[in-house]
Design a protein around this motif. Structure first.
Motif, mmCIF file in Angstrom:
data_model
loop_
_atom_site.group_PDB
_atom_site.id
_atom_site.type_symbol
_atom_site.label_atom_id
_atom_site.label_comp_id
_atom_site.label_asym_id
_atom_site.label_seq_id
_atom_site.Cartn_x
_atom_site.Cartn_y
_atom_site.Cartn_z
ATOM 1 N N GLY A 42 -0.774 6.470 -20.194
ATOM 2 C CA GLY A 42 -1.147 6.980 -18.880
ATOM 3 C C GLY A 42 -1.839 8.328 -18.928
ATOM 4 N N ARG A 43 -1.801 8.999 -20.073
ATOM 5 C CA ARG A 43 -2.432 10.314 -20.193
ATOM 6 C C ARG A 43 -3.709 10.277 -21.025
ATOM 7 N N LEU A 44 -3.997 9.145 -21.662
ATOM 8 C CA LEU A 44 -5.196 9.035 -22.481
ATOM 9 C C LEU A 44 -6.401 8.681 -21.612
ATOM 10 N N PRO A 45 -7.575 9.179 -21.987
ATOM 11 C CA PRO A 45 -8.759 8.823 -21.197
ATOM 12 C C PRO A 45 -9.095 7.348 -21.339
ATOM 13 N N ARG A 46 -9.845 6.840 -20.391
ATOM 14 C CA ARG A 46 -10.332 5.453 -20.425
ATOM 15 C C ARG A 46 -11.722 5.484 -21.053
ATOM 16 N N TYR A 47 -11.913 4.722 -22.112
ATOM 17 C CA TYR A 47 -13.208 4.648 -22.767
ATOM 18 C C TYR A 47 -13.922 3.370 -22.349
ATOM 19 N N VAL A 48 -15.219 3.497 -22.113
ATOM 20 C CA VAL A 48 -16.034 2.378 -21.680
ATOM 21 C C VAL A 48 -17.314 2.374 -22.515
ATOM 22 N N ARG A 49 -17.529 1.294 -23.268
ATOM 23 C CA ARG A 49 -18.751 1.183 -24.065
ATOM 24 C C ARG A 49 -19.824 0.497 -23.236
ATOM 25 N N VAL A 50 -21.006 1.091 -23.230
ATOM 26 C CA VAL A 50 -22.126 0.512 -22.508
ATOM 27 C C VAL A 50 -22.802 -0.508 -23.421
ATOM 28 N N ASN A 51 -22.875 -1.741 -22.963
ATOM 29 C CA ASN A 51 -23.555 -2.798 -23.700
ATOM 30 C C ASN A 51 -25.049 -2.646 -23.414
#
Length: 120
Positions: A42-51
């Protein structure tokens, strides 16, 4: 399918395990390290890879601007969002333009670096 066929047996085994451990909730059966890891999530950032085969980094940033998006300092095409950001229903995720991943699992895509003209 095997698991679904054994649903009744699995529920009974869980009930026995909870009785043996005097647990009031199934989460009481988890080890302390698993509970700490869950709390940390709950404290870690959310990572999103751009395809980049489906969307540009700039397009993704523009569509995610309300979520306080930042670019990752180490991996191209990786965006960082605040902890707890839920994008599962976002149209860009559903279309495959964004991939919800941990930072470590983005390394292979970064290493392979597909060209925008690549066709699968």
């Amino acid at each position: 399918m095997y698991v679904l066929k054994r649903k009744v047996e699995l529920k009974a085994a869980l009930a026995r395990k909870m009785l043996d451990a005097k647990a009031t909730d199934h989460e009481d059966l988890l080890s302390e390290s698993v509970r700490l890891n869950s709390a940390l999530q709950g404290r870690l950032p959310r990572y999103v890879r751009v395809n980049t085969l489906k969307c540009t980094l700039e397009e993704a940033e523009k569509l995610l601007q309300r979520q306080k998006v930042k670019r990752d300092a180490h991996i191209d095409n990786l965006l960082v969002l605040p902890p707890g950001t839920d994008l599962h229903a976002h149209p860009l995720v559903k279309s495959g333009g964004l991939v919800l991943q941990g930072k470590g699992s983005c390394m292979p895509a970064h290493a392979l670096a597909p060209e925008p003209s690549f066709k699968r």
